[in-house]
Motif scaffolding. Sequence first.
Motif, PDB file in Angstrom:
ATOM      1  N   ALA A  72       0.364  -4.210  -2.362  1.00  0.00           N
ATOM      2  CA  ALA A  72       0.853  -3.238  -3.350  1.00  0.00           C
ATOM      3  C   ALA A  72       1.293  -3.935  -4.635  1.00  0.00           C
ATOM      4  N   GLN A  73       1.984  -5.052  -4.510  1.00  0.00           N
ATOM      5  CA  GLN A  73       2.429  -5.772  -5.707  1.00  0.00           C
ATOM      6  C   GLN A  73       1.236  -6.375  -6.451  1.00  0.00           C
ATOM      7  N   LYS A  74       0.304  -6.985  -5.724  1.00  0.00           N
ATOM      8  CA  LYS A  74      -0.839  -7.636  -6.371  1.00  0.00           C
ATOM      9  C   LYS A  74      -1.713  -6.633  -7.111  1.00  0.00           C
ATOM     10  N   PHE A  75      -2.091  -5.556  -6.431  1.00  0.00           N
ATOM     11  CA  PHE A  75      -3.097  -4.656  -6.988  1.00  0.00           C
ATOM     12  C   PHE A  75      -2.521  -3.498  -7.802  1.00  0.00           C
ATOM     13  N   PHE A  76      -1.293  -3.086  -7.515  1.00  0.00           N
ATOM     14  CA  PHE A  76      -0.718  -1.950  -8.231  1.00  0.00           C
ATOM     15  C   PHE A  76       0.297  -2.393  -9.280  1.00  0.00           C
ATOM     16  N   THR A  77       1.286  -3.149  -8.872  1.00  0.00           N
ATOM     17  CA  THR A  77       2.363  -3.512  -9.801  1.00  0.00           C
ATOM     18  C   THR A  77       1.894  -4.469 -10.880  1.00  0.00           C
ATOM     19  N   PHE A  78       1.352  -5.606 -10.469  1.00  0.00           N
ATOM     20  CA  PHE A  78       1.029  -6.658 -11.425  1.00  0.00           C
ATOM     21  C   PHE A  78      -0.443  -6.693 -11.815  1.00  0.00           C
ATOM     22  N   THR A  83      -6.718 -15.669  -8.281  1.00  0.00           N
ATOM     23  CA  THR A  83      -7.247 -15.782  -6.926  1.00  0.00           C
ATOM     24  C   THR A  83      -6.167 -15.497  -5.889  1.00  0.00           C
ATOM     25  N   MET A  84      -6.564 -14.802  -4.844  1.00  0.00           N
ATOM     26  CA  MET A  84      -5.605 -14.334  -3.858  1.00  0.00           C
ATOM     27  C   MET A  84      -4.980 -15.460  -3.040  1.00  0.00           C
ATOM     28  N   LYS A 137       7.004 -11.600 -10.878  1.00  0.00           N
ATOM     29  CA  LYS A 137       6.405 -11.433 -12.207  1.00  0.00           C
ATOM     30  C   LYS A 137       6.038 -12.784 -12.820  1.00  0.00           C
ATOM     31  N   PHE A 138       6.976 -13.714 -12.805  1.00  0.00           N
ATOM     32  CA  PHE A 138       6.801 -14.946 -13.555  1.00  0.00           C
ATOM     33  C   PHE A 138       6.249 -16.111 -12.738  1.00  0.00           C
ATOM     34  N   TRP A 139       6.117 -15.941 -11.422  1.00  0.00           N
ATOM     35  CA  TRP A 139       5.576 -17.042 -10.632  1.00  0.00           C
ATOM     36  C   TRP A 139       4.465 -16.584  -9.683  1.00  0.00           C
TER      37      TRP A 139
END
Length: 158
Positions: A72-78, A83-84, A137-139
Amino acid sequence: MKKCRQFLNRSLNRLVASTGLREQVLRHLIVGGSGVAVNWLAFTLLRQYVGASTLISTLAAHGLLLALIFPAQKFFTFKSPATMHRQIARFLMNDAFYLSGDFALATLIIDVLGVTPALGKAIGLLILTPLSFASQKFWVFRHEPIDDLGSRNKRSHE
């Protein structure tokens, strides 16, 4: 201390000025809020009603949370194009610190100070949520152009 204050002021100004960042914060609140709800509910049920220890309750709630939050964070939030495998590694390292803080706060607030598990967990989550956003967000999900990653890797092998 002055540099720290300046950094915080610049960061807050960027947040206010950047529509994209505001939208990201909103999406993080949706995903993170859902995660907080799952974490709190699972922990509270296990600790307060089942009678599991603080450690077992924290680990079980967190395991459930991990499966839900990363995608959810990878694809929606950020909406991160990086690369995963790098992000999963960063996410798990970041999560180890989060889990440690979560357990330490729960132990302190619930077991040492005697606050009820439901309220104690809520207090801990209020402390950890902004730190979680910043670190993700930053890392963890920072935007690194794929071309730059490739050329950086090529340079490091030459």
